[in-house]
Design a protein around this motif. Sequence first.
Motif, PDB file in Angstrom:
ATOM      1  N   GLN A  78     -15.359  59.554  -6.007  1.00 19.97           N
ATOM      2  CA  GLN A  78     -16.729  59.957  -5.746  1.00 19.97           C
ATOM      3  C   GLN A  78     -16.801  61.308  -5.036  1.00 19.97           C
ATOM      4  OE1 GLN A  78     -19.425  58.588  -6.918  1.00 19.97           O
ATOM      5  NE2 GLN A  78     -20.764  60.086  -5.936  1.00 19.97           N
ATOM      6  N   THR A  79     -15.806  61.607  -4.212  1.00 17.56           N
ATOM      7  CA  THR A  79     -15.813  62.894  -3.504  1.00 17.56           C
ATOM      8  C   THR A  79     -15.726  64.066  -4.489  1.00 17.56           C
ATOM      9  OG1 THR A  79     -13.420  62.643  -3.202  1.00 17.56           O
ATOM     10  CG2 THR A  79     -14.850  62.008  -1.361  1.00 17.56           C
ATOM     11  N   ILE A  80     -14.875  63.913  -5.509  1.00 18.84           N
ATOM     12  CA  ILE A  80     -14.744  64.967  -6.523  1.00 18.84           C
ATOM     13  C   ILE A  80     -16.019  65.064  -7.350  1.00 18.84           C
ATOM     14  CG2 ILE A  80     -13.552  65.600  -8.667  1.00 18.84           C
ATOM     15  CD1 ILE A  80     -10.980  64.539  -7.445  1.00 18.84           C
ATOM     16  N   ARG A  81     -16.571  63.925  -7.749  1.00 15.80           N
ATOM     17  CA  ARG A  81     -17.802  63.912  -8.539  1.00 15.80           C
ATOM     18  C   ARG A  81     -18.932  64.602  -7.779  1.00 15.80           C
ATOM     19  NH1 ARG A  81     -18.519  60.657 -12.789  1.00 15.80           N
ATOM     20  NH2 ARG A  81     -16.912  59.210 -12.082  1.00 15.80           N
ATOM     21  N   GLN A  82     -19.040  64.263  -6.501  1.00 13.80           N
ATOM     22  CA  GLN A  82     -20.114  64.829  -5.698  1.00 13.80           C
ATOM     23  C   GLN A  82     -19.927  66.329  -5.489  1.00 13.80           C
ATOM     24  OE1 GLN A  82     -22.822  62.888  -4.598  1.00 13.80           O
ATOM     25  NE2 GLN A  82     -23.658  64.938  -4.303  1.00 13.80           N
ATOM     26  N   TYR A  83     -18.673  66.747  -5.297  1.00 11.17           N
ATOM     27  CA  TYR A  83     -18.398  68.165  -5.059  1.00 11.17           C
ATOM     28  C   TYR A  83     -18.892  69.021  -6.227  1.00 11.17           C
ATOM     29  CZ  TYR A  83     -15.904  72.587  -4.803  1.00 11.17           C
ATOM     30  OH  TYR A  83     -15.611  73.925  -4.786  1.00 11.17           O
ATOM     31  N   TRP A  84     -18.566  68.620  -7.446  1.00 11.74           N
ATOM     32  CA  TRP A  84     -18.937  69.443  -8.589  1.00 11.74           C
ATOM     33  C   TRP A  84     -20.435  69.392  -8.871  1.00 11.74           C
ATOM     34  CZ3 TRP A  84     -16.036  73.208  -9.562  1.00 11.74           C
ATOM     35  CH2 TRP A  84     -14.650  73.122  -9.424  1.00 11.74           C
ATOM     36  N   ARG A  85     -21.071  68.278  -8.583  1.00  8.05           N
ATOM     37  CA  ARG A  85     -22.523  68.227  -8.750  1.00  8.05           C
ATOM     38  C   ARG A  85     -23.234  69.073  -7.700  1.00  8.05           C
ATOM     39  NH1 ARG A  85     -20.509  64.787 -11.725  1.00  8.05           N
ATOM     40  NH2 ARG A  85     -21.575  63.602 -13.346  1.00  8.05           N
ATOM     41  N   ASP A  86     -22.714  69.061  -6.483  1.00  3.95           N
ATOM     42  CA  ASP A  86     -23.294  69.914  -5.445  1.00  3.95           C
ATOM     43  C   ASP A  86     -23.075  71.391  -5.773  1.00  3.95           C
ATOM     44  OD1 ASP A  86     -24.109  67.701  -4.042  1.00  3.95           O
ATOM     45  OD2 ASP A  86     -22.458  67.745  -2.608  1.00  3.95           O
ATOM     46  N   LYS A 122     -25.873  74.347  -6.304  1.00  4.43           N
ATOM     47  CA  LYS A 122     -25.898  75.523  -5.425  1.00  4.43           C
ATOM     48  C   LYS A 122     -25.581  76.825  -6.163  1.00  4.43           C
ATOM     49  CE  LYS A 122     -24.429  72.861  -1.367  1.00  4.43           C
ATOM     50  NZ  LYS A 122     -23.292  72.602  -0.431  1.00  4.43           N
ATOM     51  N   ARG A 123     -24.626  76.775  -7.096  1.00  2.00           N
ATOM     52  CA  ARG A 123     -24.114  78.012  -7.691  1.00  2.00           C
ATOM     53  C   ARG A 123     -24.530  78.218  -9.149  1.00  2.00           C
ATOM     54  NH1 ARG A 123     -19.706  79.929  -4.794  1.00  2.00           N
ATOM     55  NH2 ARG A 123     -20.028  81.808  -6.057  1.00  2.00           N
ATOM     56  N   GLY A 124     -24.914  77.149  -9.806  1.00  2.00           N
ATOM     57  CA  GLY A 124     -25.355  77.283 -11.187  1.00  2.00           C
ATOM     58  C   GLY A 124     -24.251  77.024 -12.200  1.00  2.00           C
TER      59      GLY A 124
END
Length: 289
Positions: A118-126, A130-132
């Motif tokens: 979940q940490t990896i999933r959340q990182y890329w969605r965030d 933020k960055r597009g």
Amino acid sequence: MDAVLIAGPTASGKSSLAMRIARESNAMIVNSDAMQVYDALRILTARPSHKDMEDIDHRLYGHVPASRAYSVGDWYRDVEKLLEEPDIGRRTMVFVGGTGLYFRALMGGLSRMPEIPQTIRQYWRDTLAKRGVEHLHARLAERDPETAAQLSVRDRQRIVRALEVFDASGRSIRSFQGEAGQPLIEPNNARRILVMPDRTILHDRIEVRFKRMIAEGAIDEVRRLLAMNLRPDLPAMKAIGVREIAAFIDGSTRKERAIELASIATRQYAKRQMTWFRNQLGTDWDVRS
């Protein structure tokens, strides 16, 4: 194990057919619809009623929190677990739903993708928020240039998925996609039914059904969903009717207009489903209207 597969667009009557077959053969019904898995969306996704689920054994309905993104791989693994239950081989299983990729995985297998923390999933969605997507595509090109070259810079979902897989495994998603999967149901041993009503009839059913959803409490269901303050990119938040009813709740549109817009969106979705089924399921399904 005997299996019956029933596919079709939303509001086509496939659930009623599944229940009729289940009652005739004392069968179990297995959800094969990507939106009916979410616990918070009983009304808007037209899940079977409590009474139906008491009378007939239903599986994989409403078992996923709305806060989670549930994939075809998750569904495939849940069906695998279901098939491992004692005495399951003696029962007829009726798979019913409108998600074509579920039926493809059921009969053709699925490449073994790695579990994504979940940490990896959340990182890329965030990072996407933020960055597009252009930034993510550039990141993918650095790590997995061959996959990046195959993906449009606008394809948010697949770019995020490729980055998640690479981050979790250190391997390109293409290496997993090239591995043959194991079918869970032998196609030639399954009865396959495709429910495809006349489009005019289907459109009428969609309008009547959405009005019934409103009468049964869909507005309160959306209120409860919005109160959870979930990320807008989650699948449950993208269910047809959520955005339209939310606009009514916040006062930006009238109830009648929300119903109209949701019905239009549902008709458009049904059209996409019917096109997919015609082009992808093949000619060996029993087509019914």
